[in-house]
Scaffold this active site. Structure first.
Site, mmCIF file in Angstrom:
data_model
loop_
_atom_site.group_PDB
_atom_site.id
_atom_site.type_symbol
_atom_site.label_atom_id
_atom_site.label_comp_id
_atom_site.label_asym_id
_atom_site.label_seq_id
_atom_site.Cartn_x
_atom_site.Cartn_y
_atom_site.Cartn_z
ATOM 1 N N ASP A 1 102.386 43.258 56.486
ATOM 2 C CA ASP A 1 103.565 42.717 57.157
ATOM 3 C C ASP A 1 103.560 43.251 58.595
ATOM 4 O O ASP A 1 102.696 44.052 58.994
ATOM 5 C CB ASP A 1 104.852 43.062 56.396
ATOM 6 C CG ASP A 1 105.986 42.089 56.741
ATOM 7 O OD1 ASP A 1 105.890 41.378 57.762
ATOM 8 O OD2 ASP A 1 106.974 42.044 55.999
HETATM 9 C C1 BGC Z 1 108.743 39.635 57.733
HETATM 10 C C2 BGC Z 1 107.771 38.681 57.091
HETATM 11 C C3 BGC Z 1 107.297 37.657 58.095
HETATM 12 C C4 BGC Z 1 106.683 38.381 59.275
HETATM 13 C C5 BGC Z 1 106.141 37.447 60.341
HETATM 14 C C6 BGC Z 1 108.234 40.175 59.048
HETATM 15 O O1 BGC Z 1 109.238 40.801 59.749
HETATM 16 O O2 BGC Z 1 109.024 40.693 56.842
HETATM 17 O O3 BGC Z 1 108.377 38.077 55.978
HETATM 18 O O4 BGC Z 1 106.404 36.778 57.516
HETATM 19 O O5 BGC Z 1 107.690 39.180 59.873
HETATM 20 O O6 BGC Z 1 107.132 36.803 61.029
#
Ligand code: BGC
Length: 708
Positions: free
Chosen positions: A260
């Site tokens: 993530d």
């Molecule tokens: C989130 C993810 C997301 C990623 C990209 C993160 O802050 O937890 O779910 O896919 O950002 O935007």
């Protein structure tokens, strides 16, 4: 011609050939994903020259430019573009905005959810992108958590089934890949605090949280995302056992794992398990992460680790091989055929969206007020979420991501409840007043009451807003915020029938609505057409069929309140609260009454591994055709470990004409009766299992299956 350039050669062989030609720098470049939005001009040029493996948060023609530059690097490896197309390709203004994942889970309609995935994939691919960071396979166990709206609800089986359906939809035309996230147990962080430690055992992970991810791996999901948090104090990013040993080796997941956002950095800055970014990068790759999302220094750190012989090159090769295979699978090295841009927000996708919006609405209470009768001439439509498309969309649209935008109007033809009511019931019959806002800053309750006094019925649209949901936005208090409760009470005081409509991201405490309103409708975040669906449902243009995929507590402190908790000794209630939830998983009415009879098992005794046909007759006793979700719960009557007294193991949504009876068959795989023992074995224990088939957790028929 080099083998990897030859379309007639198999994907694995092409990937292997390319890998054998790559320098260490090129390999590590593939393992980095950078966010287009956070790059300086200088960095942007540099990363393009390096041939970075992936970009995220790029929209439209920007992807074409980057792709063209990548084609001119030494080996011409195309980047893979990722985007959060969470409920539609909604970061692009003008694309179809479907209801939220939580909303659509209430439809219990696998086919429509698969179609939602398929439409989304077309729009994403038409926009030049290759990869959606969806679906969320987290299980919403603590309602305080800010990301409950992103889940398919509280039940592991439902999450697996609907997750499987949408992954299939995303990937079936090979336009894009899906990303099952966030691996794992993110929804059970202590206190519902976003991205904190989940104090769960491996036994519980295997029993509750792993099955949806296993299902995703089994159907070939292209990628998975490592969660932010930690399991029993070990950050997932550095958790070799959970990532590499369980997901890759034991389950055999053969796509790639992306971290993530900034997870590698977080090992140093927030979780303090690595001295510096080099140690963090080493831990992340050794644990099984194949791609690092947006910790730019990962590139140099990895080069340093290779230079100092501190990381096994085989791990790097394995990661790059996985990424390349997906790129070949998607056809990124060849002339990729993408749908024409005019699929974005097209009529066909709107039709699917509308069907889903209709089936996602849950009618929770109806004191014979709905559908509204002919003598309801004037309707007061009041409340803060009556005409607020931001609240109706919820999270993960262009309003909030990748960067928040205040002054932007949706390009799609959207319907709030107000617009829907005006179109369905005629503008002159609708009296509108906002009543109050969500926060308690605005109070026009007297205006709303005046409108109610002049009307034959009142529709009050309340709920929450984006500022109360999402990452970093957990709530300690799940009561209706601001003056909303006061608004409803004053409306009820007019003695007019009040129909409460909830436009919200997650369950709130709504005891008062249940006790005092004539009807209660839950629509969650209904997307572009949610408001029209609510209005048409009230007019009786279709028969509601949604059921809750998540339970509603009486009080914020009653969480967790999910239905399939383990049994205990002392009643499980609180001395200062009535027992039970306000609404339970599975609740949801329709305009018909469905009657169940003749529950039969194809066998009363079976061995583990057999498939049992469970049949039941369902009669539509109403005078409107309708759909009913038939639910099958099981109870392992005596088991060596605690098991919930009800666990969903099957559901089917069926259409039944008014007055007709349908025989519904559910397949029960007796392997699914397994529990996970303390020594981590999956065991179907001998003895009796209650098989309960019915409308919900309270209305069902029971038969006994003996495993021997
Ligand atoms: C989130 C993810 C997301 C990623 C990209 C993160 O802050 O937890 O779910 O896919 O950002 O935007």
């Amino acid at each position: 011609m080099e083998k990897y350039k030859d379309k007639s050669v198999g994907t694995d062989e092409r990937a292997e050939d390319l890998l054998s030609r790559m320098t260490v720098e090129e390999k590590i470049g593939q393992m980095l994903q950078v966010s287009y939005n956070t790059l300086s001009e200088e960095d942007y040029e540099r990363y393009q020259e390096l041939g970075i493996g992936s970009f995220l948060h790029v929209l439209g023609s920007e992807a074409d430019d980057i792709r063209a530059k990548a084609a001119n690097t030494r080996l011409g490896i195309p980047p893979i573009f990722g985007i959060d197309a969470i409920h539609g390709h909604a970061l692009l203004n003008g694309a179809t905005v479907f209801p939220s994942q939580l909303a659509v889970s209430c439809s219990f309609n696998r086919e429509l959810i698969r179609e939602m995935g398929r439409c989304t994939a077309r729009e994403v691919a038409a926009d030049g992108l290759d990869w959606t960071f969806s679906p969320v396979l987290c299980i919403a166990r603590d309602l305080r958590w800010g990301r409950v709206d992103e889940t398919f609800g509280e039940d592991s089986y439902v999450v697996g089934e609907l997750g499987g359906a949408i992954i299939d939809g995303y990937e079936c035309d090979n336009y894009i890949i899906a990303c099952a996230k966030h691996y794992i147990a993110y929804g059970e962080a202590a206190g519902g605090r976003d991205a904190y430690d989940s104090p769960v055992t491996e036994r519980k992970i295997r029993e509750v949280f792993l099955p949806p991810f296993k299902k995703a791996a089994d159907i070939g999901c292209g990628s998975m995302m490592t969660a932010y948090g930690s399991i029993d104090t070990l950050p997932l990013t550095a958790n070799r056992h959970i990532l590499r040993e369980i997901l890759k080796e034991e389950i055999g997941f053969d796509g790639f794992i992306v971290t993530d956002w900034e997870n590698v950095r977080s090992l140093v800055t927030n979780q303090h398990v690595a001295e510096d970014l080099t140690e963090a990068s080493k831990k992340a790759v050794e644990a099984g992460n194949d791609m690092s999302m947006n910790t730019h220094e990962f590139y140099e750190c990895m080069l340093r680790l290779v230079g100092d012989s501190k990381i096994d090159m085989d791990l790097i090769d394995d990661a790059v091989r996985r990424i390349l295979k997906i790129k070949f699978r998607l056809g990124l090295f060849d002339e990729k055929i993408r749908p024409n841009r005019d699929v974005i927000g097209c009529r066909g996708h709107k039709n699917v969206n509308y069907e889903l919006a209709k089936e996602s609405i849950v009618l929770l209470k109806n004191d014979n007020v709905l559908p509204l009768k002919g003598d309801t001439k004037t309707i007061a439509v009041v409340g803060p979420n009556t005409d607020d498309i931001r609240a109706q969309y919820g999270d993960w649209t262009f309003f909030s991501h990748p960067t928040p935008k205040e002054n932007v109007a949706p390009l799609s033809d959207f319907y709030t409840v107000l617009r829907g009511m005006r179109e369905v019931f005629g503008g002159k019959n609708i009296l509108y007043s906002k009543g109050c806002d969500i926060y308690g800053r605005e109070n026009y309750i007297s205006d709303a009451v005046k409108a109610a006094e002049k009307a034959d019925a009142v529709v009050c649209v309340i709920g929450d807003c984006l500022a109360q949901n999402g990452e970093y936005r957990d709530r300690a208090d799940l009561e209706l915020s601001g003056h909303q409760l006061e608004l409803v009470k004053r409306l009820v005081g007019t003695q007019k029938p009040v129909i409460a409509v909830l436009v919200n991201c997650k369950p709130l405490c709504i005891s008062y609505l249940k006790e005092s309103c004539a009807a209660v409708i839950e629509s969650f975040n209904g997307g572009d057409l949610g408001g029209m669906a609510v209005a048409e449902m009230m007019a009786g243009k279709f028969n509601p069929s949604g059921k809750l995929s998540i339970s509603f507590p009486r009080h914020s402190a009653q969480t967790p309140c999910y239905y399939n908790q383990y049994t205990g000794w002392h009643g499980g209630g609180y001395v200062d609260l009535p027992k039970g939830n306000v609404y339970d998983f599975g609740d949801g009415l329709s305009y018909s009454k469905f009657e169940y009879s003749d529950l039969k098992l194809s066998k009363a005794k079976a061995a583990a591994g057999e498939i049992i046909n469970v049949t039941v007759n369902v009669k539509n006793n109403g005078d409107m055709d309708g759909k009913e979700t038939v639910m099958m719960f099981v109870n392992d009557v005596v088991s060596s470990h605690l098991t919930p007294t009800k666990q969903l193991k099957g559901f089917e949504k069926v259409f039944i004409k008014a007055g007709d009876t349908k025989k519904v068959t559910l397949k029960l795989d007796t392997n699914d009766l397994a529990l996970v023992t303390s020594d981590l074995k999956y065991v179907v224990e001998n003895g009796d299992f209650e098989i309960m088939v019915g409308r919900n957790t309270k209305e069902y028929l029971t038969a006994i299956l003996t495993i021997e």
